[in-house]
Design an enzyme around this catalytic site. Sequence first.
Site, PDB file in Angstrom:
ATOM      1  N   TYR A 183       0.860  -1.190   0.000  1.00  0.00           N
ATOM      2  CA  TYR A 183       0.000   0.000   0.000  1.00  0.00           C
ATOM      3  C   TYR A 183       0.888   1.230   0.000  1.00  0.00           C
ATOM      4  O   TYR A 183       2.009   1.180  -0.490  1.00  0.00           O
ATOM      5  CB  TYR A 183      -0.968  -0.106   1.200  1.00  0.00           C
ATOM      6  CG  TYR A 183      -2.242   0.652   0.976  1.00  0.00           C
ATOM      7  CD1 TYR A 183      -2.983   0.489  -0.188  1.00  0.00           C
ATOM      8  CD2 TYR A 183      -2.694   1.557   1.926  1.00  0.00           C
ATOM      9  CE1 TYR A 183      -4.141   1.215  -0.407  1.00  0.00           C
ATOM     10  CE2 TYR A 183      -3.866   2.284   1.713  1.00  0.00           C
ATOM     11  CZ  TYR A 183      -4.585   2.113   0.547  1.00  0.00           C
ATOM     12  OH  TYR A 183      -5.719   2.839   0.329  1.00  0.00           O
TER      13      TYR A 183
ATOM     14  N   LYS B 208     -20.733 -19.373  -8.985  1.00  0.00           N
ATOM     15  CA  LYS B 208     -19.920 -19.352 -10.203  1.00  0.00           C
ATOM     16  C   LYS B 208     -18.489 -18.944  -9.882  1.00  0.00           C
ATOM     17  O   LYS B 208     -17.534 -19.437 -10.487  1.00  0.00           O
ATOM     18  CB  LYS B 208     -20.515 -18.393 -11.235  1.00  0.00           C
ATOM     19  CG  LYS B 208     -21.762 -18.937 -11.859  1.00  0.00           C
ATOM     20  CD  LYS B 208     -22.053 -18.322 -13.204  1.00  0.00           C
ATOM     21  CE  LYS B 208     -21.342 -19.063 -14.307  1.00  0.00           C
ATOM     22  NZ  LYS B 208     -22.026 -18.961 -15.595  1.00  0.00           N
TER      23      LYS B 208
HETATM   24  C1  LIG Z   1     -26.604 -23.246 -15.080  1.00  0.00           C
HETATM   25  C2  LIG Z   1     -27.133 -21.920 -15.279  1.00  0.00           C
HETATM   26  O1  LIG Z   1     -26.418 -21.014 -15.635  1.00  0.00           O
HETATM   27  C3  LIG Z   1     -28.534 -21.680 -15.090  1.00  0.00           C
HETATM   28  O2  LIG Z   1     -29.268 -22.614 -14.801  1.00  0.00           O
HETATM   29  O3  LIG Z   1     -28.923 -20.528 -15.241  1.00  0.00           O
END
Ligand SMILES: CC(=O)C(=O)O
Length: 759
Positions: free
Chosen positions: A39, A94
């Site tokens: 920093y 994700k």
């Molecule tokens: C797997 C996915 O991206 C969905 O079901 O929207």
Amino acid sequence: MVKITKEAALEYHEAGRPGKIEVVPTKPYRTQTDLSLAYSPGVAYPCLEIQDNPDSVYKYTDKGNLVAVISNGTAVLGLGDIGAMSGKPVMEGKGLLFKIYGGVDVFDIEVDEKDPEKFCEAVEKIAPTFGGINLEDIKAPECFYIEERLKKTLDIPVMHDDQHGTAIISSAGLLNALEVAGKKIEDVKIVVSGAGAAAIMCTKLYVALGAKLENILMLDSKGVITSDRPNLTEQKKFFATERRDAHTLEEAMKDADVFLGLSKGNVVSKEMIRSMAKNPIVFACANPIPEISYEDAMDARPDVLMSTGRSDYPNQINNVIGFPYIFRGALDVNASAINEEMKIAAVHAIADLAKQPVPDVVNQVYKVNNLTFGPDYFIPKPVDPRLITEVSAAVAKAAMDSGVARTPITDWDAYKNNLRRKMGQETNVTQSLYETARKHPQRVVFAEGLHPTMIKAAVQAKQEGICQPILLGNDEMIEKKAAELDLDLTGIEIVNLRHDREMARRERYARILAEKCCREGYNFEEANDKMFERNYFGMMMVETGEADAFITGVYTKFSNTIKVAKEVVGIRDNYKHFGTMHIVNSKRGTYYIADTLINRHPDKETLKDISRLTADAIRFFNDEPKMAMISYSNFGVDKDGSPRLMHDVVAEMQAEYPDLKIDGEMSIDLALDHERRDKKYPFLRLHGEVVNSMIFTNLSAANSAYKLIKGFSPETEVIGPIQMGLKKPIHFTDFDSTVRDVVNIVAVAVIDAYVNKIK
Ligand SMILES: CC(=O)C(=O)O
Ligand SMILES: NC(=O)C1=CN([C@@H]2O[C@H](COP(=O)(O)OP(=O)(O)OC[C@H]3O[C@@H](n4cnc5c(N)ncnc54)[C@H](OP(=O)(O)O)[C@@H]3O)[C@@H](O)[C@H]2O)C=CC1
Ligand SMILES: [Mg+2]
């Protein structure tokens, strides 16, 4: 199949630290200097560099490995418009998948904005942070405009995963399912339930791969999309049909070859499946509830080729098989976009992978032993470790060929090796083991030739090009077992040592052994009897030079193998004992630990032999031995028992080997902390050295040490046991060895055999 309950899912997300991801620093931060570099004031320098040369942002920041998973929550899975914040668990999920499968870092960003213009403006403003943008769960038709605009305005890869990720996986699945069904893409009648982000793009890609527009019927929430329907969006118009004989899903499904569902759960009945053509392909991909359940579809008719979007059933069609690798490949060449060429390359890479023999690690995860291309396996499993090398490399190459790569890759082998290392699939040590073994493949006898782990290891080692395997055992039984496991034994020799045709060889071996051991009470008859045993026969193959190395241990007790090894090949000259070492490849570094398997209560002479052998073995791996002799106390504090023993070993080793970096006795914490060691004990021969080897006072301690490390950090790679001290390359695995463990030891045995030959 594991049943997922609401309670379990909520508990999973809540337990410990809420959510599924965290930010982890990648630079040192413990000292005042580190903090001043990380920093202010130090951080100002990279800021100014980036101001002068914007491309250097990839050099000084995580931009090149950072993807934004961005959603406005308008089409979250099949749950519909549940709002930006409610979609956060999906976006964090994700993030987790990007990281574990592709090594890609993710910030999940939930934007509370439904207006496409304003949404795009928000994304455009934050884009400088990222190397790529993964748009997620944004409803149609807005998603089409949003993606198109962002692709134009941003110079980093932008991909709406529900459109293209899904299209890539389902196309790979379709190509393979058609192959299994014996049908051609240009002939099949396709029904698509859904006309949203995923359905439109999947169907477009099917057309690009050869499906005929006139063979496709698409349905939305109002039924079959016919051209006379008013107010159709541009995308729906493209698939609108003139055919007037089908208006409902029921009518559309009659005689169809393929059903693709990207709409809503439970819209398909068993009767509809029964009305489809022979070997129907059913991809019921709505999440979390498919258009028809796996059980109902399979119950409806036995010839159905079935996929769902769920991980708990065979043939999962889920974009997780694509997005981590598509972005990985795009980021690695610093691509400015993800284009059609890159998507088609991903389709073929995924489809091809499903036809290759499945690595053992995948079988283990799914607790099966024979996943092979066919009705229940035509899409690679998400845990397949080859996805990252095959799909990312295909995508990166297509980016280069189509002119969107800014940093080309020149050495593809190095690229793939680097990916394996990054994902912890292979470390430097393992890689160099395999590379060295591959240069000098040797004949390796697998003594337990009928054991599935050994057969698989032999096949894998052969495929890796590291050895010419010889399986010992009944040939008919081995061949039967290999057929059950769907393994190809081409190029693998099988020796049935008990068969009459081996009589002459048994007798020859017996004569040699009887002669060698005549003063140890052996005679020919007894030696001849012994040759019906795998250990004797196999080791005699090595002793006579008819094979180069021998491997056993997945179910045979060591005590017997050790006894036979001493008789048949003997211990190295100038040594009285032999032992084993394990290599531990941890985040901290590589450590060599001994004696992990052979000598239960070593005395001073045994420990000296183990130390000398370990030093030799470390040099064999092109490393310099820096050895700590481990006890529970330090340098003479405790004058009895094992500290005393280690003390004496060190004194004699230091006297005999003035250049060997060996010291002790010391406790394990001191061995690992050289700064504290140097300060407190400045007189050590290991002064300023980072210890890489630990010799323990007995078998329990050494054996527990490497297992403890492995237990605490399962990602740590452990290679061993590596035999040290026998005259010939006789090597052991242990009862818990996986196929990978055995192949690792085969690589060691091959190098050992080669070094033995050229000595
Ligand atoms: C797997 C996915 O991206 C969905 O079901 O929207
Ligand atoms: N397995 C996978 O990898 C993926 C699965 N999906 C799943 O696909 C589904 C759709 O997602 P997405 O395309 O992003 O969402 P969208 O909101 O963009 O599209 C949904 C589509 O489904 C249609 N629909 C709704 N009800 C019915 C019905 N009863 N019969 C036929 N069509 C219907 C809608 O029709 P209308 O146009 O009339 O509103 C719309 O066209 C979700 O369940 C999602 O989880 C999505 C991406 C990846
Ligand atoms: Mg989605």
